[in-house]
Design an enzyme around this catalytic site. Sequence first.
Site, PDB file in Angstrom:
ATOM      1  N   CYS A  27     142.101  30.552  74.489  1.00 47.25           N
ATOM      2  CA  CYS A  27     142.844  30.513  75.693  1.00 47.25           C
ATOM      3  C   CYS A  27     141.947  30.237  76.879  1.00 47.25           C
ATOM      4  CB  CYS A  27     143.791  31.379  76.098  1.00 47.25           C
ATOM      5  SG  CYS A  27     145.124  31.452  74.731  1.00 47.25           S
ATOM      6  N   HIS A  30     151.863  26.852  79.203  1.00 50.34           N
ATOM      7  CA  HIS A  30     150.535  27.356  78.871  1.00 50.34           C
ATOM      8  C   HIS A  30     150.211  26.279  77.793  1.00 50.34           C
ATOM      9  CE1 HIS A  30     147.083  29.287  77.694  1.00 50.34           C
ATOM     10  NE2 HIS A  30     147.617  30.377  76.668  1.00 50.34           N
TER      11      HIS A  30
END
Lengths: 138, 385
Positions: free
Chosen positions: B84, B329
């Site tokens: 991430c 995201h």
Amino acid sequence: MSGPRYDRSKRQDQHLIGFECQACGWVSFPEEKRTCKRCGDAPAEMAEVQLAERGEIQTFVVQQYLPDDIETPQPVAIVDLPQEGEGEPARAYGLLTETDLEEIDVGTEVVARFRELFSDGERPINSFKFSVPREEKA
Amino acid sequence: MTDPHVVGAGMIDFGELYEQSFDDLLESAYLSLIENVDKGVDPSDIDAAWYGTIDIANEGSSGSAVAHATGLFETPITRVENACATGSDAFRNAAQAVKAGDAEVALVIGAEKMTDSTEGLIASAALERLWRGRGVTMPAYFGMRATRHLEEYETTREQIAEISVKNHENGTKYPHAHQQFECTVEDVKESPTVSYPLNLYDCCPVTDGACAVLVTSEERAREFTDDPIRVAGYGLASDTFQRGAPEALTNFPATRQASSQAYERAGLGPDDIDVAEVHDCFSITELITYEDLGFCEDGKGGQFVDEGRPHLDGDKPVNPSGGLLSKGHPIGATGVAQIAEIFEQLRGEAGDVQVDSPEVGLQHNIGIGRNATGAVSCVNILERP
Ligand SMILES: [Zn+2]
């Protein structure tokens, strides 16, 4: 996903054996390591240690959304397993089985049970799961 | 050595972009950047590029994917993948190269197509190697911190939910956000359980997106804009709960390490941060990140929310863009978009989510590495020069 689909069944999948770094005391379980994840010692001197069957839940969740072929709700925890002798516990993920959701909390004592962890239909993959010790169940 | 500066940003609206290919996303973000540089940029000025993507869509994305999308075929392009923290680490690499004088005008571009294939996420949920994190899904990984935080500190379920409420409210004011709706604490608590203790509204949506920013040297910054933003510091670190540190059960030591690297490089501390875009993949992640970044003491993240400090009108606004919870995201794009948002905030161009005259902004990601056993964090600090 690349790589071998299953890890070969190893001795530590059938016995509660950890590997203790002689430089810092960190315990690897179930991986047999030649480097230390805590102090970075490399090559690390790792001593085989026997872990106790009873450990303690450090934290947990109850998974509800998983692929269709996996049973839900699926409780999973981080469990500390003490050594039989002196030294630090090993810290590892553990699936919970044969346990009511209401029995699970931070600090709950659990016992390791040798179970089929996963099966591809032909070959069972055996390892440890955890449950609340039976005698404490009403 | 020079100080790297951000001189332009281009973002596309995040969402379920079924009608756009991966290449389309990259091309749109790149064109948005080219069109948004104040004094313009000639593509031939760009002498290096970093491309952040996890490649969830399995499109075989090497650096040449960006060459195909932009036409920058003779330019070195490096793909970065770091869970991430992919987009923010791509940015960090570009800043390092500019700082070293090796690149003068660097493109950072991040993109992810999350909606076309969920195979990558599902495959990692298989239970065959639990000790290696298989079988522990993302909401489970972060949810374990929530369980322990609720147990160990005075944190309440309502405080965790309030973060989702705050970020969704901000998101309705931010034009690029994917989910444009407001919710209440009760809505969060009553939404379906995904992985106890986290519910649906504690989780960020599945979103496609792309973003690009331009980084150049202090010497060349004013060729592109009269209002450049300095890259003051950056940091990157990994950790795993398996190392046995007690704080790894409630928090993320990787964030503590990455932020201390960034603070040290910048010569700044948490008190100097005026605005932050942080990794709220789940509501709980933002709460523990307040603590890990030093915005408040350990265990006081819930109180920090109760006091309204991270709200748009608070003294430490966090995720004015609506965060990942509202914006979405798209992993490779996420960190680059947060950089773009801090860039806009520091230039006073953030529109309805503009906070009061910020001088220093912080960007943060925390991701799962090596299935669900590791954590990787990247922190970048930007500053008005
Ligand atoms: Zn060691």
